[in-house]
Design an enzyme around this catalytic site. Structure first.
Site, PDB file in Angstrom:
ATOM      1  N   HIS A   1       0.832  -1.218   0.000  1.00  0.00           N
ATOM      2  CA  HIS A   1       0.000   0.000   0.000  1.00  0.00           C
ATOM      3  C   HIS A   1       0.856   1.254   0.000  1.00  0.00           C
ATOM      4  O   HIS A   1       0.399   2.325  -0.381  1.00  0.00           O
ATOM      5  CB  HIS A   1      -0.895   0.027   1.253  1.00  0.00           C
ATOM      6  CG  HIS A   1      -1.682  -1.222   1.441  1.00  0.00           C
ATOM      7  ND1 HIS A   1      -2.651  -1.623   0.557  1.00  0.00           N
ATOM      8  CD2 HIS A   1      -1.617  -2.189   2.391  1.00  0.00           C
ATOM      9  CE1 HIS A   1      -3.165  -2.767   0.972  1.00  0.00           C
ATOM     10  NE2 HIS A   1      -2.560  -3.132   2.077  1.00  0.00           N
TER      11      HIS A   1
ATOM     12  N   HIS B   1       5.590   6.583   6.300  1.00  0.00           N
ATOM     13  CA  HIS B   1       5.235   6.086   4.971  1.00  0.00           C
ATOM     14  C   HIS B   1       4.766   7.267   4.128  1.00  0.00           C
ATOM     15  O   HIS B   1       4.630   8.384   4.631  1.00  0.00           O
ATOM     16  CB  HIS B   1       4.127   5.014   5.070  1.00  0.00           C
ATOM     17  CG  HIS B   1       2.880   5.563   5.637  1.00  0.00           C
ATOM     18  ND1 HIS B   1       2.597   5.531   7.006  1.00  0.00           N
ATOM     19  CD2 HIS B   1       1.849   6.228   5.060  1.00  0.00           C
ATOM     20  CE1 HIS B   1       1.444   6.135   7.209  1.00  0.00           C
ATOM     21  NE2 HIS B   1       0.977   6.577   6.053  1.00  0.00           N
TER      22      HIS B   1
ATOM     23  N   HIS C   1       2.288   8.865   0.625  1.00  0.00           N
ATOM     24  CA  HIS C   1       1.167   8.801  -0.313  1.00  0.00           C
ATOM     25  C   HIS C   1       1.552   9.675  -1.500  1.00  0.00           C
ATOM     26  O   HIS C   1       2.099  10.772  -1.295  1.00  0.00           O
ATOM     27  CB  HIS C   1      -0.120   9.313   0.335  1.00  0.00           C
ATOM     28  CG  HIS C   1      -0.486   8.581   1.585  1.00  0.00           C
ATOM     29  ND1 HIS C   1      -1.299   7.458   1.594  1.00  0.00           N
ATOM     30  CD2 HIS C   1      -0.107   8.770   2.882  1.00  0.00           C
ATOM     31  CE1 HIS C   1      -1.426   7.018   2.832  1.00  0.00           C
ATOM     32  NE2 HIS C   1      -0.702   7.791   3.635  1.00  0.00           N
TER      33      HIS C   1
ATOM     34  N   GLU D   1      -2.906  13.450   0.599  1.00  0.00           N
ATOM     35  CA  GLU D   1      -4.216  13.026   1.125  1.00  0.00           C
ATOM     36  C   GLU D   1      -4.992  14.240   1.630  1.00  0.00           C
ATOM     37  O   GLU D   1      -6.107  14.506   1.188  1.00  0.00           O
ATOM     38  CB  GLU D   1      -4.012  11.997   2.242  1.00  0.00           C
ATOM     39  CG  GLU D   1      -3.384  10.701   1.720  1.00  0.00           C
ATOM     40  CD  GLU D   1      -3.780   9.484   2.509  1.00  0.00           C
ATOM     41  OE1 GLU D   1      -3.488   9.425   3.716  1.00  0.00           O
ATOM     42  OE2 GLU D   1      -4.396   8.585   1.908  1.00  0.00           O
TER      43      GLU D   1
ATOM     44  N   HIS E   1       3.676  10.630   6.199  1.00  0.00           N
ATOM     45  CA  HIS E   1       3.064  10.462   7.522  1.00  0.00           C
ATOM     46  C   HIS E   1       4.037   9.771   8.461  1.00  0.00           C
ATOM     47  O   HIS E   1       4.567   8.694   8.130  1.00  0.00           O
ATOM     48  CB  HIS E   1       1.785   9.627   7.413  1.00  0.00           C
ATOM     49  CG  HIS E   1       0.693  10.354   6.696  1.00  0.00           C
ATOM     50  ND1 HIS E   1      -0.314   9.716   6.001  1.00  0.00           N
ATOM     51  CD2 HIS E   1       0.450  11.675   6.553  1.00  0.00           C
ATOM     52  CE1 HIS E   1      -1.129  10.607   5.475  1.00  0.00           C
ATOM     53  NE2 HIS E   1      -0.696  11.820   5.807  1.00  0.00           N
TER      54      HIS E   1
ATOM     55  N   THR F   1      -6.092   6.622   7.400  1.00  0.00           N
ATOM     56  CA  THR F   1      -6.628   6.876   6.054  1.00  0.00           C
ATOM     57  C   THR F   1      -6.648   5.599   5.217  1.00  0.00           C
ATOM     58  O   THR F   1      -6.960   5.629   4.027  1.00  0.00           O
ATOM     59  CB  THR F   1      -5.804   7.936   5.299  1.00  0.00           C
ATOM     60  OG1 THR F   1      -4.499   7.389   5.024  1.00  0.00           O
ATOM     61  CG2 THR F   1      -5.670   9.201   6.115  1.00  0.00           C
TER      62      THR F   1
HETATM   63  N1  LIG Z   1      -2.274   7.216   6.532  1.00  0.00           N
HETATM   64  S1  LIG Z   1      -2.162   6.436   7.913  1.00  0.00           S
HETATM   65  O1  LIG Z   1      -1.154   7.087   8.733  1.00  0.00           O
HETATM   66  O2  LIG Z   1      -3.473   6.355   8.512  1.00  0.00           O
HETATM   67  C1  LIG Z   1      -1.581   4.815   7.595  1.00  0.00           C
HETATM   68  C2  LIG Z   1      -1.439   4.342   6.313  1.00  0.00           C
HETATM   69  F1  LIG Z   1      -1.794   5.076   5.237  1.00  0.00           F
HETATM   70  C3  LIG Z   1      -0.876   3.096   6.070  1.00  0.00           C
HETATM   71  F2  LIG Z   1      -0.744   2.661   4.787  1.00  0.00           F
HETATM   72  C4  LIG Z   1      -0.466   2.300   7.107  1.00  0.00           C
HETATM   73  S2  LIG Z   1       0.291   0.771   6.753  1.00  0.00           S
HETATM   74  O3  LIG Z   1       0.579   0.062   7.953  1.00  0.00           O
HETATM   75  O4  LIG Z   1       1.460   1.112   5.953  1.00  0.00           O
HETATM   76  C5  LIG Z   1      -0.752  -0.200   5.731  1.00  0.00           C
HETATM   77  C6  LIG Z   1      -2.115  -0.312   6.263  1.00  0.00           C
HETATM   78  O5  LIG Z   1      -2.254  -0.254   7.628  1.00  0.00           O
HETATM   79  C7  LIG Z   1      -0.644   2.737   8.405  1.00  0.00           C
HETATM   80  N2  LIG Z   1      -0.255   1.877   9.402  1.00  0.00           N
HETATM   81  C8  LIG Z   1      -0.652   1.962  10.756  1.00  0.00           C
HETATM   82  C9  LIG Z   1      -2.142   1.707  10.917  1.00  0.00           C
HETATM   83  C10 LIG Z   1      -2.270   0.319  11.538  1.00  0.00           C
HETATM   84  C11 LIG Z   1      -0.906  -0.034  12.007  1.00  0.00           C
HETATM   85  C12 LIG Z   1      -0.470  -1.098  12.798  1.00  0.00           C
HETATM   86  C13 LIG Z   1       0.913  -1.247  13.020  1.00  0.00           C
HETATM   87  C14 LIG Z   1       1.810  -0.350  12.456  1.00  0.00           C
HETATM   88  C15 LIG Z   1       1.369   0.725  11.692  1.00  0.00           C
HETATM   89  C16 LIG Z   1       0.001   0.877  11.560  1.00  0.00           C
HETATM   90  C17 LIG Z   1      -1.200   4.007   8.645  1.00  0.00           C
HETATM   91  F3  LIG Z   1      -1.342   4.470   9.890  1.00  0.00           F
HETATM   92 ZN   LIG Z   2      -0.583   7.714   5.636  1.00  0.00          ZN
END
Ligand SMILES: NS(=O)(=O)c1c(F)c(F)c(S(=O)(=O)CCO)c(N[C@H]2CCc3ccccc32)c1F
Ligand SMILES: [Zn+2]
Length: 263
Positions: free
Chosen positions: A66, A91, A93, A104, A117, A198
């Site tokens: 993603h 990470h 976007h 976003e 982010h 998101t």
């Molecule tokens: N835009 S965002 O900041 O809301 C956001 C993301 F956009 C995103 F892609 C991820 S992820 O972990 O790379 C993939 C799906 O959770 C996370 N990851 C977070 C959410 C859940 C989780 C669990 C363990 C480690 C990281 C995360 C995220 F917080």
């Molecule tokens: Zn994000």
């Protein structure tokens, strides 16, 4: 959990069928429209600790299908919030090679080239991010708008390794570096609101801080980000490019967006 994408039958309009919170309240991102903004003189400058990592630490750079994510050590934290929020990962976007708009959050409808982010969890109350991710005071995410402009040496500290994680679930170790150098100037100017992840599962667990000032990376750096990665696995015969990984703006409902700047 169930698979989800940014386009097609598993795209964002169908996330809520497998992830009910995605159809709920307090969703992110939102458009920062002027009429939603309220100046709050009590919002302190964002202060972070231990962001200047030593080069003999190693970080895990991965393609999770993603986004491209960089793991962060939990001794990095935000110190200017009511609780300590320790870092977990950062990470990005972005749009695509011909659509240089993939942020976003938007400002009066203006979409930036991309958005970074930095995800933190409330380490005063929860032992790790997995326990924090679905709690109302669980997460704090720092958002940084990305624009095309000057070359940015800080981003090249890990952009240069992207060819090692072209495919989903690939990961490599990279030398740590000063994460503070990825943040914009003026950490005292930001948008603040209560929102959500998101991505699925879209938990409404995020205290959002989106900095007013963007950072710049060069067009070449942006194209490396926007064209290097695939959402598909290495062994799959059909490749799926990883781009356009941004959720569209959600309803603000009657949320107010606090701003730390008067203009
Ligand atoms: N835009 S965002 O900041 O809301 C956001 C993301 F956009 C995103 F892609 C991820 S992820 O972990 O790379 C993939 C799906 O959770 C996370 N990851 C977070 C959410 C859940 C989780 C669990 C363990 C480690 C990281 C995360 C995220 F917080
Ligand atoms: Zn994000």
């Amino acid at each position: 959990g169930a698979k989800w994408t940014y386009n097609g039958p598993d795209g964002e309009h169908n996330w809520s069928s497998n992830y009910p919170f995605c159809g709920g309240a307090f969703q992110s991102p939102i458009d920062f429209q002027t009429q939603l903004l309220r100046y709050d003189p009590n919002l302190p400058p964002i202060q972070v600790q231990n962001y200047n990592l030593s080069t003999n630490e190693q970080l895990t750079l991965s393609n999770n299908g993603h986004s491209v994510q960089l793991s962060l050590p939990s001794h990095m934290y935000i110190s200017s919030l009511p609780h300590r929020y320790s870092a977990a990962q950062l990470h990005f976007h972005w749009g695509s090679s011909n659509l240089l708009t993939g942020s976003e959050h938007t400002v009066n409808g203006k979409r930036f080239a991309g958005e970074m982010h930095v995800v933190h969890f409330n380490s005063d109350k929860y032992p790790n991010i997995s326990m924090a991710v679905d709690k109302h005071d669980g997460l704090a995410v720092l958002g940084v708008f990305i624009e095309i402009g000057e070359f940015n040496p800080a981003f090249d500290k890990f952009f240069k390794y992207m060819n090692g994680i072209k495919y989903r679930d690939q990961k490599i170790q990279v030398p740590a570096f000063n994460i503070h150098a990825l943040l914009p100037a003026h950490l005292d100017e930001y948008y603040r609101y209560d929102g959500s992840l998101t991505t699925p599962p879209c938990y409404p667990s995020v205290l959002w801080t989106v900095f007013r000032r963007p950072v710049t990376i060069s067009r070449k750096q942006f194209l490396a980000l926007a064209t290097a990665l695939y959402a598909s696995y290495a062994q799959e015969s059909t490749t799926v490019p990883l781009h356009g990984n941004y959720r569209k703006p959600q309803l603000a409902d009657n949320r107010v967006v606090l701003v730390s700047f008067k203009d």
